[in-house]
Design an enzyme around this catalytic site. Structure first.
Site, PDB file in Angstrom:
ATOM      1  N   HIS A   1       0.801  -1.226   0.000  1.00  0.00           N
ATOM      2  CA  HIS A   1       0.000   0.000   0.000  1.00  0.00           C
ATOM      3  C   HIS A   1       0.832   1.274   0.000  1.00  0.00           C
ATOM      4  CE1 HIS A   1      -3.620  -2.295   0.520  1.00  0.00           C
ATOM      5  NE2 HIS A   1      -3.286  -2.740   1.708  1.00  0.00           N
TER       6      HIS A   1
ATOM      7  N   ASP B   1      -3.647 -10.744  -1.694  1.00  0.00           N
ATOM      8  CA  ASP B   1      -4.073 -10.150  -0.424  1.00  0.00           C
ATOM      9  C   ASP B   1      -5.555  -9.797  -0.505  1.00  0.00           C
ATOM     10  OD1 ASP B   1      -4.309  -7.825   1.625  1.00  0.00           O
ATOM     11  OD2 ASP B   1      -2.233  -8.464   1.919  1.00  0.00           O
TER      12      ASP B   1
ATOM     13  N   HIS C   1      -6.807  -7.128   0.450  1.00  0.00           N
ATOM     14  CA  HIS C   1      -6.864  -5.712   0.097  1.00  0.00           C
ATOM     15  C   HIS C   1      -6.191  -5.484  -1.259  1.00  0.00           C
ATOM     16  CE1 HIS C   1      -7.184  -5.878   4.497  1.00  0.00           C
ATOM     17  NE2 HIS C   1      -7.888  -4.756   4.407  1.00  0.00           N
TER      18      HIS C   1
ATOM     19  N   ASP D   1      -4.672 -12.393   4.689  1.00  0.00           N
ATOM     20  CA  ASP D   1      -5.897 -11.840   5.262  1.00  0.00           C
ATOM     21  C   ASP D   1      -7.147 -12.201   4.469  1.00  0.00           C
ATOM     22  OD1 ASP D   1      -5.077 -10.261   3.177  1.00  0.00           O
ATOM     23  OD2 ASP D   1      -5.073  -8.381   4.302  1.00  0.00           O
TER      24      ASP D   1
END
Length: 423
Positions: free
Chosen positions: A149, A185, A187, A274
């Protein structure tokens, strides 16, 4: 094996053709005692890998920290200086007006020696890239990496320096001109996508929870890259509750064809854990078995298209005890060609150690969870099968809608037919 001090900038070169990058310094990347990204997950992963005998005969590579010049491949000078300054402040301080780079927020609180700890993670992924580029190995893994990120001048989502983007930039200057980055991931891999959004030499693929339901609220199927790079950003958003079989159906309906057409020389995988059904910060429903299947699928793509060149990094994952250690032990096993049967018992020594650390946690006893990783291959628009289980059929229809939207957005730009399941 010849060992040199990390302070010299010359990492240790392990023997063999598989590399596990590891440093105890990875554990210094610690946002605070109550922060969800706790480096204990890394320590427990390595302990579980050792306890299972996975690392027998494998000598780990201890990397140097990334230098400022290496960080500046992706990050701005002002940002690097802000990180250095923030790391000298008392824990819990805010960065103040002089360093408004996402530092000192609830997600990204200031911690001591923030720059040094973050640079070591970036150095780990760079060391793995160098080993592959030099031909000393075909595969490498650094579970400390995956800070996808981080932006050029902004910390975000627990990420300070974008190690994968830095490594990709280095590879582009050192003999590689077609690099595929695959992010699994929960995200969206926004920072890596943003770094190479207009670079046709880099294919970024992210399969993640739908941006309408999860931060950073990007990664829509319509995000396809810009200019000459149109079609080289591929986003496959799936809805909360997506289980192994549906996630794998989506992955295999999009990723293999895109990778085959792009013809990469290396695959870099961000393997955030995650996506698991127990993760406290996301809402997907994969099991450890499903995550293991994803790792093996990406390894197979590297073997098929890149002469085996595969660099795997960690990422998100906040089930610190029950999830991440098992998931990333399977990842290390995949890199080492030492796959672990999900029915394998977890060593008593590991369970005893963890029980003393977290006495209230119901510890797993085996390396899997009985997840159903048998998926129905996508067979074109309108071909969604019916199982007779209403809830599953609804979810299947929604996954197929996501598949079609992503294929229609990207596949024509890659010269593929979005309606043809053979492409």
């Amino acid at each position: 094996m010849t060992t040199t001090s990390a302070a010299t900038g010359d990492p240790t070169h392990p023997s063999g053709d598989r590399v596990v990058v590891w440093s105890p310094d990875f554990l210094d990347y610690r946002w605070g005692p109550t922060h969800p990204m706790n480096p204990t997950r890394l320590d427990l992963t390595m302990a579980l890998s050792r306890g299972l005998g996975l690392l027998e005969g494998v000598e780990t590579l201890r990397p140097p920290a990334a230098t400022d010049a290496e960080l500046l491949r992706i990050h701005t000078p002002a940002y690097v200086e802000a990180v250095k300054h923030a790391g000298s402040l008392p824990p819990g301080s805010t960065a103040g007006a002089e360093a408004p780079h996402g530092l000192g927020t609830e997600d990204n609180p200031i911690f001591p020696r923030m720059h040094e700890a973050s640079a070591v993670l970036a150095g780990g992924t760079l060391a793995a890239a160098r080993e592959i580029a030099a031909g000393r190995t075909r595969r490498a893994v650094s579970i400390g990496g995956g800070m996808h990120h981080a932006m050029a001048d902004w910390a975000a989502g627990f990420c300070v320096y974008n190690d994968a983007a830095i490594a990709i930039s280095w590879l582009l200057d050192n003999g590689f001109d077609r690099i595929a980055y695959i992010d699994v991931d929960a995200h969206h891999g926004d920072g890596v996508q943003h770094a190479f959004l207009s670079d046709p030499r880099v294919l970024t693929v992210s399969i993640h929870q739908h941006p309408a339901t999860l931060w950073p609220n990007t990664g829509w199927s319509s995000e396809v890259g810009t200019g000459a790079a149109e079609g080289t950003a591929i986003n496959l958003p799936v809805l909360p509750g997506t289980v192994d079989a549906l996630w794998l159906r989506a992955f295999h309906a999009v990723v293999p064809a895109a990778v085959a057409t792009f013809r990469p020389q290396i695959i870099i995988s961000q393997c955030g854990a995650d996506s698991h059904r127990e993760d406290p910060l996301a809402d997907l429903s994969l099991t450890v078995d499903g995550q293991r299947a994803a790792y093996l699928a990406m390894r197979e793509l590297a073997d098929r298209h890149c002469e085996g060149r595969w660099l795997a990094v960690g990422g998100g994952g906040y089930g610190l005890v029950r999830v991440v250690p098992r998931s990333w032990t399977h990842l290390i096993a995949a890199v080492l060609d030492r796959e672990i049967d999900p029915a394998t018992p977890i060593p008593d020594e590991w369970r005893e150690r963890v029980a003393a650390m977290a006495p209230g946690v119901d510890l797993p006893t085996v390396m899997g969870e009985g997840g159903d990783v048998a998926y129905l291959p996508w067979d074109g628009p309108g071909g969604t099968p019916e199982t007779g289980i209403a809830s599953f059929d609804r979810a299947l229809s929604r996954v197929d809608s996501a598949i079609v939207a992503t294929r229609r957005a990207c596949f024509p730009l890659l010269g593929l037919d979005p309606e043809d399941p053979r492409d």
